[in-house]
Design an enzyme around this catalytic site. Sequence first.
Site, mmCIF file in Angstrom:
data_model
loop_
_atom_site.group_PDB
_atom_site.id
_atom_site.type_symbol
_atom_site.label_atom_id
_atom_site.label_comp_id
_atom_site.label_asym_id
_atom_site.label_seq_id
_atom_site.Cartn_x
_atom_site.Cartn_y
_atom_site.Cartn_z
ATOM 1 N N GLY A 1 -2.426 -97.849 -1.463
ATOM 2 C CA GLY A 1 -1.880 -97.324 -0.218
ATOM 3 C C GLY A 1 -2.770 -97.612 0.968
ATOM 4 O O GLY A 1 -3.361 -98.678 1.083
ATOM 5 N N TYR B 1 -12.705 -112.926 -8.057
ATOM 6 C CA TYR B 1 -12.681 -111.625 -8.711
ATOM 7 C C TYR B 1 -13.822 -111.570 -9.726
ATOM 8 O O TYR B 1 -13.658 -111.910 -10.892
ATOM 9 C CB TYR B 1 -11.360 -111.398 -9.440
ATOM 10 C CG TYR B 1 -10.150 -111.123 -8.585
ATOM 11 C CD1 TYR B 1 -10.233 -111.030 -7.202
ATOM 12 C CD2 TYR B 1 -8.901 -110.939 -9.170
ATOM 13 C CE1 TYR B 1 -9.109 -110.785 -6.432
ATOM 14 C CE2 TYR B 1 -7.776 -110.677 -8.414
ATOM 15 C CZ TYR B 1 -7.875 -110.604 -7.049
ATOM 16 O OH TYR B 1 -6.753 -110.356 -6.293
#
Length: 302
Positions: free
Chosen positions: A221, A69
């Site tokens: 989503g 990250y």
Amino acid sequence: MTAETITADASGTFEFGDLPVHRIGFGAMRLTGSAAFHLGTVSDRARSIAVLRRAVELGVNHIDTAAFYFSSLRSANELINTALAPYADDLVIATKVGPFRDYCGEWGTSARPDQLRGHVEENLRQLGRDHLDLVYLRRMNQDSIAEHFGALAELREAGLVRHLGISAIQPRHLTEALEIAPVVSVQNRYAVDAPDPRADELLRMCGERGIAFVPYYAVAGQGGERGAAGTRNDDEILAVARAHGVSPAAIRTAWTLHRGPHVLAVPGTGNPDHLTENVAAGALRLGQEELERLDALHTQDV
């Protein structure tokens, strides 16, 4: 009670083995920029540090991160170290190994089993710790995870890792891993509008075995890391959000937590206001009719 006064303990607790955490945690991916990894605009360092410190003030005691990250100027692990070390005794930091990005940010070949110690050591160095609370093996399309997971189990025996998890797996991989060493958490893609029968099966298996299930991209989503929350089924999710006076992202998080007492959420942000909303979502209680409407989105086209 306002969003600003709601803390993570309102979401309840679950245990990674012997490590209790609130069910609302914090995902560190967006600390480094406006989009994942090298995408988007690099974050403001002071703001990211402030978000981490505010998360802990709001009762967050589970942070999900990884050495991969990072953006061109920011590393999530370094920000966590700077903001929160020396770490509180109840703070659980989970990280992932397996994938690899070079110093230019390009994805490299997934680690071989004998390279996983180097991945663990890099997380230890960046976080400034002598052991890691929870390490996920992030599967990179291997048919079997036995050799990789076995290598992590050896690092657990050596004391470098306290607990083990697995990520991006199919149900058969959980069975495979449990034959080697205890698994305390499974992290897979899972969202209200991203139907996936295999993920549903994993969620059920974890509940039966007392294993945490920690979805990623639960707020993004179907758009995943590149998409925005609510890119599909806006009307249905927005209707429930309006009824509660909250954002669609909060409804997505609340629905996730309603999937079972063993299900956790790690929404990530570099925005202090969004952080407050994310933590407050742990206190949302959806009605049965609302849950049925949202569940219908999750099972469509399956």
